[in-house]
Design a protein around this motif. Structure first.
Motif, PDB file in Angstrom:
ATOM      1  N   SER A 542      10.035  65.247  60.437  1.00 11.31           N
ATOM      2  CA  SER A 542       9.133  66.054  60.099  1.00 11.31           C
ATOM      3  C   SER A 542       9.378  67.571  59.818  1.00 11.31           C
ATOM      4  O   SER A 542       8.995  68.087  58.942  1.00 11.31           O
ATOM      5  N   GLU A 543      10.385  67.806  60.806  1.00 10.62           N
ATOM      6  CA  GLU A 543      10.955  69.193  60.635  1.00 10.62           C
ATOM      7  C   GLU A 543      11.685  69.474  59.408  1.00 10.62           C
ATOM      8  O   GLU A 543      11.672  70.595  58.984  1.00 10.62           O
ATOM      9  N   ALA A 544      12.356  68.512  59.019  1.00 10.90           N
ATOM     10  CA  ALA A 544      13.029  68.698  57.677  1.00 10.90           C
ATOM     11  C   ALA A 544      12.260  68.575  56.433  1.00 10.90           C
ATOM     12  O   ALA A 544      12.309  69.447  55.663  1.00 10.90           O
ATOM     13  N   ARG A 545      11.194  68.066  56.555  1.00 17.73           N
ATOM     14  CA  ARG A 545      10.124  68.089  55.436  1.00 17.73           C
ATOM     15  C   ARG A 545       9.520  69.535  55.451  1.00 17.73           C
ATOM     16  O   ARG A 545       9.282  70.294  54.438  1.00 17.73           O
ATOM     17  N   ALA A 546       9.283  69.957  56.688  1.00 18.28           N
ATOM     18  CA  ALA A 546       8.572  71.364  56.698  1.00 18.28           C
ATOM     19  C   ALA A 546       9.524  72.390  56.202  1.00 18.28           C
ATOM     20  O   ALA A 546       9.092  73.331  55.728  1.00 18.28           O
ATOM     21  N   GLN A 547      10.961  72.190  56.533  1.00 12.68           N
ATOM     22  CA  GLN A 547      11.803  73.312  56.234  1.00 12.68           C
ATOM     23  C   GLN A 547      12.050  73.076  54.566  1.00 12.68           C
ATOM     24  O   GLN A 547      12.201  74.152  54.028  1.00 12.68           O
ATOM     25  N   ALA A 548      11.809  71.691  54.103  1.00 16.15           N
ATOM     26  CA  ALA A 548      12.017  71.649  52.730  1.00 16.15           C
ATOM     27  C   ALA A 548      10.780  72.299  51.916  1.00 16.15           C
ATOM     28  O   ALA A 548      10.971  72.999  50.787  1.00 16.15           O
ATOM     29  N   GLU A 549       9.783  72.284  52.571  1.00 13.94           N
ATOM     30  CA  GLU A 549       8.818  72.761  51.957  1.00 13.94           C
ATOM     31  C   GLU A 549       8.590  74.272  51.907  1.00 13.94           C
ATOM     32  O   GLU A 549       8.723  75.041  51.043  1.00 13.94           O
ATOM     33  N   ARG A 550       9.393  74.963  53.044  1.00 12.35           N
ATOM     34  CA  ARG A 550       9.519  76.432  52.983  1.00 12.35           C
ATOM     35  C   ARG A 550      10.616  76.762  51.964  1.00 12.35           C
ATOM     36  O   ARG A 550      10.306  77.941  51.426  1.00 12.35           O
ATOM     37  N   LEU A 551      11.680  75.981  51.886  1.00 14.37           N
ATOM     38  CA  LEU A 551      12.726  76.255  50.727  1.00 14.37           C
ATOM     39  C   LEU A 551      12.039  76.349  49.434  1.00 14.37           C
ATOM     40  O   LEU A 551      12.094  77.229  48.522  1.00 14.37           O
ATOM     41  N   LEU A 552      11.167  75.424  49.122  1.00 21.24           N
ATOM     42  CA  LEU A 552      10.758  75.394  47.839  1.00 21.24           C
ATOM     43  C   LEU A 552       9.705  76.427  47.375  1.00 21.24           C
ATOM     44  O   LEU A 552       9.468  76.997  46.578  1.00 21.24           O
ATOM     45  N   GLU A 553       9.036  76.911  48.741  1.00 22.58           N
ATOM     46  CA  GLU A 553       7.740  78.065  48.598  1.00 22.58           C
ATOM     47  C   GLU A 553       8.671  79.294  48.366  1.00 22.58           C
ATOM     48  O   GLU A 553       8.111  80.333  48.003  1.00 22.58           O
ATOM     49  N   GLY A 554      10.018  79.342  48.833  1.00 16.76           N
ATOM     50  CA  GLY A 554      10.423  80.756  48.856  1.00 16.76           C
ATOM     51  C   GLY A 554      11.252  81.010  47.661  1.00 16.76           C
ATOM     52  O   GLY A 554      11.618  82.169  47.748  1.00 16.76           O
ATOM     53  N   VAL A 555      11.193  80.087  46.702  1.00 16.01           N
ATOM     54  CA  VAL A 555      11.968  80.495  45.480  1.00 16.01           C
ATOM     55  C   VAL A 555      10.986  81.038  44.657  1.00 16.01           C
ATOM     56  O   VAL A 555       9.688  80.633  44.673  1.00 16.01           O
TER      57      VAL A 555
END
Length: 555
Positions: A542-555
């Motif tokens: 779940s931490e990886a999914r959350a980090q992936a979401e942050r990466l996608l939102e940050g672009v």
């Protein structure tokens, strides 16, 4: 740009149809999933060697079809296709197909027209620019560095090209004039001798025919001399037939008034006298025309022989001898005027040469100034890409005069030094695979080059880096793909993958003994899941999914 790629029976790919758009497209997947197969398949339509190992096991042949679309065909492609007599309409897709047989041999087609693999290789640089671990083309090839610098500098290369063309043309005219005069001088003595001989002979146009007719008449006169003498005796003297007719006419004239029949007889006799007189005149003229004089015949025959001998000597007809005399006089006049003409042409050659050197020097100054700006721009890109110890240099060096050309008098090459104090050397001689890709990315970003290939592909440019460096790579790839360009990146970095406008997942699956590679265009949820996998590994947390979401939102 590349809009579609259809692959059939290439290694692990049974059937695959992909569509591509503008912007940054990323391709991800586990190691060994088959990303290299996609590049190998694309390489086939770009003219790479057709290896039979590429044909999927159990099939007869492999086929790859790529579709490229342009608002207008790049000049390099249009010219190559025109030379190969391949029809391609501007604005219409350019469809390239390659077929490889399992038993060897391959065929290539452009818009369903058979072509050679060599033609595919010729147009490939304008279609796809591939930067990978063993790339030796594109920005790595020094042959293209001068054009890239000129485009960056905005230098007036056309002015130099025009000056070069004028100089070469002036040199050619001067060389031809010198050769012509030298050749004429080598034959000057012979020309003088021939002209003197012809001047002495004084041949006239039409003279040969007149002499031939005169000789024929005299030869006939010799043959008819006896008959003419006999006929002349008939008319000459007081006892001749014509003299007797005239005496009879005078006597009849005195008594013609005595009877009408006598008058008629007189009229008839007068006509006979007139006709006989005319016959006498014609015989006299014929005798004069056919008069045979052995000395005159010998003179005519000698003159005729001399004219024909001169014609044979000069390889022409006797009637052409006067024209030959004029040509010889013109050649001799040209020799006399040659030095003056050469002086004029030499001055023109010197003037155009000086103009070329001036234009080339101005272009050299522009290149040197632009090289300094480019070096600074690339240096600013190196540190974020973890190449802060490296140095970049655009070397602008003078060429020897025998290598000058329409693009000036400079050689241009991009050089790097990867360690402090190390000497500069060509890109592909020093940088490792990962470093080379990052150098090229930095250079591409600094150049902001819009005139390269329609599609740019980076293969694992992020190998061996992560974190901030990977983010910097992703940001620069996205920037480079902006403004309507097309860039594809094969990546293992979640930071790079998050920058993609489109995301393709490459996966390998097995059913019994059959292994297949597939490619899926991911939606937003799929992208997040794939980036999470890239972050966490085999088990997605779940931490990886959350980090992936942050990466996608940050672009």
């Amino acid at each position: 740009m590349l809009t579609a790629l259809a692959i059939r029976n290439v290694v692990l790919i049974e059937a695959l149809d992909l569509a591509f758009g503008r912007g940054l497209g990323v391709l991800t997947g586990e190691t060994g999933a088959g990303k290299s197969i996609l590049l190998d398949a694309l390489g086939l339509v770009l003219g790479n060697r057709a290896e039979t190992l590429l044909v999927r096991a159990g099939t007869d042949q492999a086929n790859v079809t790529a579709s490229f679309e342009f608002a207008q065909l790049p000049p390099a492609i249009a010219e190559a296709l025109a030379d190969a007599e391949v029809e391609a309409d501007s604005g219409e897709p350019l469809i390239i197909r390659r077929r490889v047989r399992a038993d060897g041999g391959s065929k290539a087609f452009i818009n369903d027209q058979p072509v050679s693999a060599a033609l595919l290789r010729q147009i490939a640089p304008a279609l796809v620019e591939l930067h990978g671990q063993h790339d030796d083309r594109g920005l790595v090839n020094p042959r293209g560095h001068r054009a890239l610098l000129d485009r960056y500098a905005g230098g007036e290369v056309v002015r130099v090209e025009q000056a070069w063309a004028l100089w070469r043309a002036a040199e050619s005219r001067l060389s031809e004039a010198r050769s012509s005069v030298e050749a004429a001088r080598a034959e000057q003595d012979l020309l003088l001798a021939h002209l003197a001989e012809l001047t002495t002979a004084e041949p006239q146009e039409g003279e040969e025919q007149q002499l031939a007719l005169r000789r024929a008449d005299m030869q006939r006169g010799e043959r008819l001399a006896g008959d003419l003498d006999t006929l002349r005796q008939v008319w000459d003297g007081s006892d001749s037939a014509l003299a007797q007719l005239r005496i009879a006419a005078r006597r009849l004239d005195r008594i013609a008034g005595e009877h009408p029949l006598l008058a008629d007889a007189l009229a008839s006799l007068d006509r006979a006298v007139i006709e006989a007189g005319e016959a006498e005149d014609r015989l006299t003229e014929a005798a004069d025309a056919l008069a045979f004089d052995p000395n005159e015949l010998d003179r005519v025959e000698t003159r005729l022989f001399d004219l024909r001998a001169l014609a044979r000597k000069h390889g022409c007809e006797p009637d052409d001898l006067p024209a030959r005399m004029l040509a010889m006089r013109a050649a001799l006049d040209a020799i006399e005027a040659g030095d003056a003409e050469i002086a004029v042409l030499a001055a023109e050659e010197a003037r155009t040469g000086a103009a070329y050197r001036q234009a080339a020097e101005a272009l050299h100054a522009i290149r040197v100034e632009a090289a300094a700006r480019l070096d600074a721009a690339v240096a600013a890109e190196l540190a974020p890409l973890r190449l802060d110890a490296a140095r970049f240099q655009t070397a602008v060096t003078a060429l020897p005069e025998d290598r000058w050309g329409p693009h000036g008098t400079d050689a241009v090459e991009f050089l790097i030094a990867t360690n402090p104090g190390a000497p500069f050397a060509p890109l592909n001689k020093i940088a490792s695979g990962g470093e080379l890709s990052r150098f090229i990315l930095a250079l591409k970003v600094a150049l902001a080059e819009q005139g390269g290939a329609a599609t740019i592909i980076f293969d694992e440019i992020d190998r061996g880096v992560g974190g901030a460096v990977a983010s910097a790579i992703g940001e620069r790839l996205a920037r480079l793909a902006g403004n309507g360009g097309q860039l594809l990146a094969v990546t293992h970095s979640p930071q790079v993958a998050a920058r993609g406008g489109t995301h393709y997942l490459i996966a390998k699956s097995s059913e019994g003994t059959v292994t297949r590679t597939s490619v899926t265009l991911l939606d937003e949820a799929g992208r997040q899941e794939e980036i999470a996998r890239m972050l966490s590994g085999a088990e997605i947390t779940s931490e990886a999914r959350a980090q992936a979401e942050r990466l996608l939102e940050g672009v």
